[in-house]
Design a protein around this motif. Structure first.
Motif, mmCIF file in Angstrom:
data_model
loop_
_atom_site.group_PDB
_atom_site.id
_atom_site.type_symbol
_atom_site.label_atom_id
_atom_site.label_comp_id
_atom_site.label_asym_id
_atom_site.label_seq_id
_atom_site.Cartn_x
_atom_site.Cartn_y
_atom_site.Cartn_z
ATOM 1 N N ALA B 5 71.164 -2.455 32.378
ATOM 2 C CA ALA B 5 70.470 -3.157 33.472
ATOM 3 C C ALA B 5 70.263 -2.208 34.657
ATOM 4 C CB ALA B 5 71.286 -4.372 33.899
ATOM 5 N N GLU B 9 66.761 -1.263 36.591
ATOM 6 C CA GLU B 9 66.598 -1.417 38.037
ATOM 7 C C GLU B 9 66.203 -0.080 38.675
ATOM 8 O OE1 GLU B 9 69.760 -3.529 39.920
ATOM 9 O OE2 GLU B 9 69.023 -3.111 41.944
ATOM 10 N N LYS B 13 62.745 0.593 40.724
ATOM 11 C CA LYS B 13 62.808 0.975 42.150
ATOM 12 C C LYS B 13 62.214 2.359 42.392
ATOM 13 C CE LYS B 13 66.292 -2.087 43.974
ATOM 14 N NZ LYS B 13 67.652 -2.298 44.541
ATOM 15 N N LYS B 20 62.935 -5.644 45.406
ATOM 16 C CA LYS B 20 64.237 -6.305 45.243
ATOM 17 C C LYS B 20 64.274 -6.719 43.765
ATOM 18 C CE LYS B 20 65.163 -7.221 49.923
ATOM 19 N NZ LYS B 20 64.173 -6.154 50.181
ATOM 20 N N VAL B 21 65.312 -6.328 43.062
ATOM 21 C CA VAL B 21 65.361 -6.536 41.609
ATOM 22 C C VAL B 21 66.621 -7.308 41.236
ATOM 23 C CG1 VAL B 21 65.333 -5.381 39.362
ATOM 24 C CG2 VAL B 21 64.155 -4.332 41.303
ATOM 25 N N GLN B 22 66.438 -8.400 40.488
ATOM 26 C CA GLN B 22 67.578 -9.163 39.947
ATOM 27 C C GLN B 22 67.452 -9.154 38.430
ATOM 28 O OE1 GLN B 22 67.257 -13.125 41.362
ATOM 29 N NE2 GLN B 22 69.052 -13.005 42.661
ATOM 30 N N ILE B 23 68.482 -8.703 37.734
ATOM 31 C CA ILE B 23 68.381 -8.593 36.267
ATOM 32 C C ILE B 23 69.493 -9.406 35.608
ATOM 33 C CG2 ILE B 23 68.484 -6.987 34.315
ATOM 34 C CD1 ILE B 23 67.233 -4.896 36.045
ATOM 35 N N GLN B 24 69.138 -10.105 34.562
ATOM 36 C CA GLN B 24 70.089 -10.929 33.819
ATOM 37 C C GLN B 24 70.033 -10.515 32.351
ATOM 38 O OE1 GLN B 24 68.827 -14.972 34.047
ATOM 39 N NE2 GLN B 24 70.668 -15.736 33.034
ATOM 40 N N TYR B 33 66.446 -8.970 28.295
ATOM 41 C CA TYR B 33 66.767 -9.197 29.714
ATOM 42 C C TYR B 33 65.754 -10.150 30.333
ATOM 43 C CZ TYR B 33 69.891 -5.096 29.764
ATOM 44 O OH TYR B 33 70.911 -4.200 29.525
ATOM 45 N N ALA B 35 64.200 -10.524 34.323
ATOM 46 C CA ALA B 35 64.222 -9.817 35.617
ATOM 47 C C ALA B 35 63.281 -10.498 36.600
ATOM 48 C CB ALA B 35 63.787 -8.354 35.435
ATOM 49 N N THR B 36 63.751 -10.617 37.835
ATOM 50 C CA THR B 36 62.900 -11.090 38.927
ATOM 51 C C THR B 36 62.696 -9.908 39.868
ATOM 52 O OG1 THR B 36 63.793 -13.312 38.723
ATOM 53 C CG2 THR B 36 62.690 -12.769 40.799
ATOM 54 N N VAL B 37 61.453 -9.589 40.129
ATOM 55 C CA VAL B 37 61.141 -8.430 40.968
ATOM 56 C C VAL B 37 60.272 -8.897 42.139
ATOM 57 C CG1 VAL B 37 60.165 -6.087 41.028
ATOM 58 C CG2 VAL B 37 61.150 -6.985 38.901
#
Lengths: 113, 77
Positions: B5, B9, B13, B20-24, B33, B35-37
């Motif tokens: 992950a 990210e 970036k 702003k990156v959120q990864i699950q 995965y 991801a919200t970017v």
């Protein structure tokens, strides 16, 4: 490579709605392809399923065609609309039905939950 | 082969510095995965164009090493 490009161009020109997918509408072989099949079936949209697993050159050619690295890929009136995430997002917001009707593609109106 | 992950990210970036990156990790296998970017670069772009920016940042890993990345992209509020 141009041969496959022409083949793709030909299919999306001759069919209002084309889904390049893994497997067939009757037997999707990937969860993501299966999700788009379910959405199109729910909306009652007539479409042509193209199994990219049957042709390695097509499987890679379609990704280059749109600069989109994954399968499934949905085309409406020759225009790439999106992959699984985008189609699901558009379906949930009602945007997909609007897009289809604006493109003149008959789609049964979904029951608005 | 899989992807970490943090590597996803880092790549996003490097191409979208303000992102702003959120990864699950969906399956714990480094291959699936979500991801919200969030990035200003998405403003005014279609969803396809927004996702293509992220795929471009991943330098060809998408669809190969990285089998599935459920993407949500947004410009900042």
């Amino acid at each position: 490579m141009s041969n496959i490009h022409d083949q793709i161009q030909d299919v999306i020109a001759k069919n209002d709605v084309v889904l390049f997918m893994k497997g067939t509408p009757q037997m999707p072989q990937c969860g993501f392809s299966g999700q788009v099949v379910q959405i199109l079936d729910y909306l009652g949209v007539p479409y042509k399923g193209v199994n990219v697993l049957a042709d390695g050159e097509l499987r890679e050619g379609i990704k280059a065609f749109t600069n989109w690295p994954t399968i499934p890929q949905l085309y409406v009136k020759g225009e790439f609309v999106g992959g699984c995430d985008i189609i699901r997002e558009m379906f949930q917001s009602g945007e997909l039905s609007d897009h289809l009707s604006k493109a003149g593609v008959p789609a049964a109106q979904p029951a608005r939950g | 082969m899989a992807m970490e992950a943090a590597e996803i990210e880092r790549l996003i970036k490097s191409a979208l510095p303000d992102a702003k990156v959120q990864i699950q990790d969906l399956a714990g296998d480094g291959d699936h995965y979500a991801a919200t970017v969030v990035s200003e670069a998405f403003r005014g772009k279609s969803r396809v164009q927004q996702h293509q920016l992220v795929y471009g940042a991943l330098k060809g890993q998408m669809g190969g090493v990285l089998h599935a990345l459920a993407l949500t992209t947004l410009p900042p509020e």
